[in-house]
Write a protein that holds these residues in place. Sequence first.
Motif, PDB file in Angstrom:
ATOM      1  N   ASN A  74      26.153  32.191  15.261  1.00  0.00           N
ATOM      2  CA  ASN A  74      26.721  33.254  16.065  1.00  0.00           C
ATOM      3  C   ASN A  74      26.048  34.580  15.712  1.00  0.00           C
ATOM      4  OD1 ASN A  74      28.323  34.950  17.527  1.00  0.00           O
ATOM      5  ND2 ASN A  74      30.257  34.149  16.747  1.00  0.00           N
ATOM      6  N   LYS A  75      25.501  35.256  16.693  1.00  0.00           N
ATOM      7  CA  LYS A  75      24.801  36.531  16.469  1.00  0.00           C
ATOM      8  C   LYS A  75      25.743  37.600  15.919  1.00  0.00           C
ATOM      9  CE  LYS A  75      20.557  36.076  17.994  1.00  0.00           C
ATOM     10  NZ  LYS A  75      19.388  36.442  17.267  1.00  0.00           N
ATOM     11  N   LYS A  76      27.025  37.428  16.162  1.00  0.00           N
ATOM     12  CA  LYS A  76      28.010  38.403  15.715  1.00  0.00           C
ATOM     13  C   LYS A  76      28.003  38.554  14.190  1.00  0.00           C
ATOM     14  CE  LYS A  76      32.996  39.178  15.962  1.00  0.00           C
ATOM     15  NZ  LYS A  76      34.259  38.649  16.453  1.00  0.00           N
ATOM     16  N   TYR A  77      27.783  37.466  13.470  1.00  0.00           N
ATOM     17  CA  TYR A  77      27.845  37.480  12.007  1.00  0.00           C
ATOM     18  C   TYR A  77      26.468  37.494  11.344  1.00  0.00           C
ATOM     19  CZ  TYR A  77      32.640  36.206  13.006  1.00  0.00           C
ATOM     20  OH  TYR A  77      33.906  36.198  13.491  1.00  0.00           O
ATOM     21  N   PHE A  78      25.403  37.456  12.130  1.00  0.00           N
ATOM     22  CA  PHE A  78      24.055  37.378  11.572  1.00  0.00           C
ATOM     23  C   PHE A  78      23.750  38.547  10.649  1.00  0.00           C
ATOM     24  CE2 PHE A  78      19.550  38.417  11.654  1.00  0.00           C
ATOM     25  CZ  PHE A  78      19.022  37.225  11.210  1.00  0.00           C
ATOM     26  N   ARG A  79      24.089  39.745  11.052  1.00  0.00           N
ATOM     27  CA  ARG A  79      23.809  40.948  10.254  1.00  0.00           C
ATOM     28  C   ARG A  79      24.477  40.874   8.887  1.00  0.00           C
ATOM     29  NH1 ARG A  79      26.269  46.746  11.705  1.00  0.00           N
ATOM     30  NH2 ARG A  79      25.425  47.899   9.960  1.00  0.00           N
ATOM     31  N   TYR A  80      25.713  40.423   8.851  1.00  0.00           N
ATOM     32  CA  TYR A  80      26.464  40.354   7.595  1.00  0.00           C
ATOM     33  C   TYR A  80      25.921  39.276   6.659  1.00  0.00           C
ATOM     34  CZ  TYR A  80      29.593  43.125  10.433  1.00  0.00           C
ATOM     35  OH  TYR A  80      30.107  44.094  11.244  1.00  0.00           O
ATOM     36  N   ILE A  81      25.584  38.131   7.214  1.00  0.00           N
ATOM     37  CA  ILE A  81      25.058  37.035   6.403  1.00  0.00           C
ATOM     38  C   ILE A  81      23.649  37.348   5.927  1.00  0.00           C
ATOM     39  CG2 ILE A  81      24.387  34.594   6.451  1.00  0.00           C
ATOM     40  CD1 ILE A  81      26.774  34.174   8.371  1.00  0.00           C
ATOM     41  N   ASN A  82      22.834  37.923   6.783  1.00  0.00           N
ATOM     42  CA  ASN A  82      21.474  38.300   6.400  1.00  0.00           C
ATOM     43  C   ASN A  82      21.502  39.315   5.261  1.00  0.00           C
ATOM     44  OD1 ASN A  82      18.609  38.405   6.667  1.00  0.00           O
ATOM     45  ND2 ASN A  82      18.845  40.336   7.754  1.00  0.00           N
ATOM     46  N   THR A  83      22.352  40.312   5.356  1.00  0.00           N
ATOM     47  CA  THR A  83      22.479  41.315   4.303  1.00  0.00           C
ATOM     48  C   THR A  83      22.948  40.681   3.005  1.00  0.00           C
ATOM     49  OG1 THR A  83      22.975  42.998   5.957  1.00  0.00           O
ATOM     50  CG2 THR A  83      23.565  43.503   3.685  1.00  0.00           C
ATOM     51  N   LEU A  84      23.876  39.748   3.094  1.00  0.00           N
ATOM     52  CA  LEU A  84      24.364  39.058   1.898  1.00  0.00           C
ATOM     53  C   LEU A  84      23.249  38.283   1.215  1.00  0.00           C
ATOM     54  CD1 LEU A  84      26.852  38.345   0.166  1.00  0.00           C
ATOM     55  CD2 LEU A  84      27.110  36.324   1.605  1.00  0.00           C
ATOM     56  N   PHE A  85      22.394  37.609   1.993  1.00  0.00           N
ATOM     57  CA  PHE A  85      21.295  36.841   1.410  1.00  0.00           C
ATOM     58  C   PHE A  85      20.230  37.735   0.772  1.00  0.00           C
ATOM     59  CE2 PHE A  85      22.143  33.021   4.337  1.00  0.00           C
ATOM     60  CZ  PHE A  85      23.002  32.483   3.403  1.00  0.00           C
ATOM     61  N   VAL A  86      20.152  38.975   1.165  1.00  0.00           N
ATOM     62  CA  VAL A  86      19.238  39.919   0.524  1.00  0.00           C
ATOM     63  C   VAL A  86      19.877  40.505  -0.733  1.00  0.00           C
ATOM     64  CG1 VAL A  86      18.062  42.129   0.788  1.00  0.00           C
ATOM     65  CG2 VAL A  86      18.013  40.479   2.650  1.00  0.00           C
ATOM     66  N   VAL A  87      21.136  40.872  -0.632  1.00  0.00           N
ATOM     67  CA  VAL A  87      21.825  41.546  -1.724  1.00  0.00           C
ATOM     68  C   VAL A  87      22.129  40.598  -2.885  1.00  0.00           C
ATOM     69  CG1 VAL A  87      23.997  42.704  -2.316  1.00  0.00           C
ATOM     70  CG2 VAL A  87      22.766  43.365  -0.272  1.00  0.00           C
ATOM     71  N   LEU A  88      22.494  39.357  -2.609  1.00  0.00           N
ATOM     72  CA  LEU A  88      22.834  38.406  -3.678  1.00  0.00           C
ATOM     73  C   LEU A  88      21.735  38.258  -4.728  1.00  0.00           C
ATOM     74  CD1 LEU A  88      24.755  35.451  -2.011  1.00  0.00           C
ATOM     75  CD2 LEU A  88      25.426  36.685  -4.035  1.00  0.00           C
ATOM     76  N   PRO A  89      20.525  37.848  -4.350  1.00  0.00           N
ATOM     77  CA  PRO A  89      19.509  37.671  -5.395  1.00  0.00           C
ATOM     78  C   PRO A  89      19.056  38.986  -6.026  1.00  0.00           C
ATOM     79  CG  PRO A  89      18.569  37.204  -3.241  1.00  0.00           C
ATOM     80  CD  PRO A  89      20.028  37.405  -3.047  1.00  0.00           C
ATOM     81  N   MET A  90      19.036  40.065  -5.235  1.00  0.00           N
ATOM     82  CA  MET A  90      18.590  41.340  -5.807  1.00  0.00           C
ATOM     83  C   MET A  90      19.563  41.836  -6.876  1.00  0.00           C
ATOM     84  SD  MET A  90      16.954  43.384  -2.624  1.00  0.00           S
ATOM     85  CE  MET A  90      16.445  44.729  -3.655  1.00  0.00           C
ATOM     86  N   THR A  91      20.850  41.762  -6.603  1.00  0.00           N
ATOM     87  CA  THR A  91      21.818  42.209  -7.604  1.00  0.00           C
ATOM     88  C   THR A  91      21.846  41.275  -8.800  1.00  0.00           C
ATOM     89  OG1 THR A  91      23.607  41.096  -6.406  1.00  0.00           O
ATOM     90  CG2 THR A  91      23.299  43.451  -5.998  1.00  0.00           C
TER      91      THR A  91
END
Length: 82
Positions: free
Chosen positions: A2-19
């Motif tokens: 669902n495109k509605k949640y893509f932004r949130y999941i994409n950001t999470l996948f970037v933030v998780l490993p970086m933090t």
Amino acid sequence: MNKKYFRYINTLFVVLPMTMIMAFVGLIRNYGFGEDWFFKFLSAWSVMLPVAYLCAFLIIPKAKKLAEKATSEKKTTQSIQL
């Protein structure tokens, strides 16, 4: 997906490993591998993750606009003509 949640999941996948990397590096630099390093890591990461996740939503749109402005065709052609 669902495109509605893509932004949130994409950001999470970037933030998780970086933090995770930043918490690990900071912990090792400041404390080393002590007897309770793993719990210190989890403690630091549990604070860093939500802060970085929320900040990403403030920073990403501004960074996108700045990158678009810096790489726009119109601006580069105007600077060449001057």
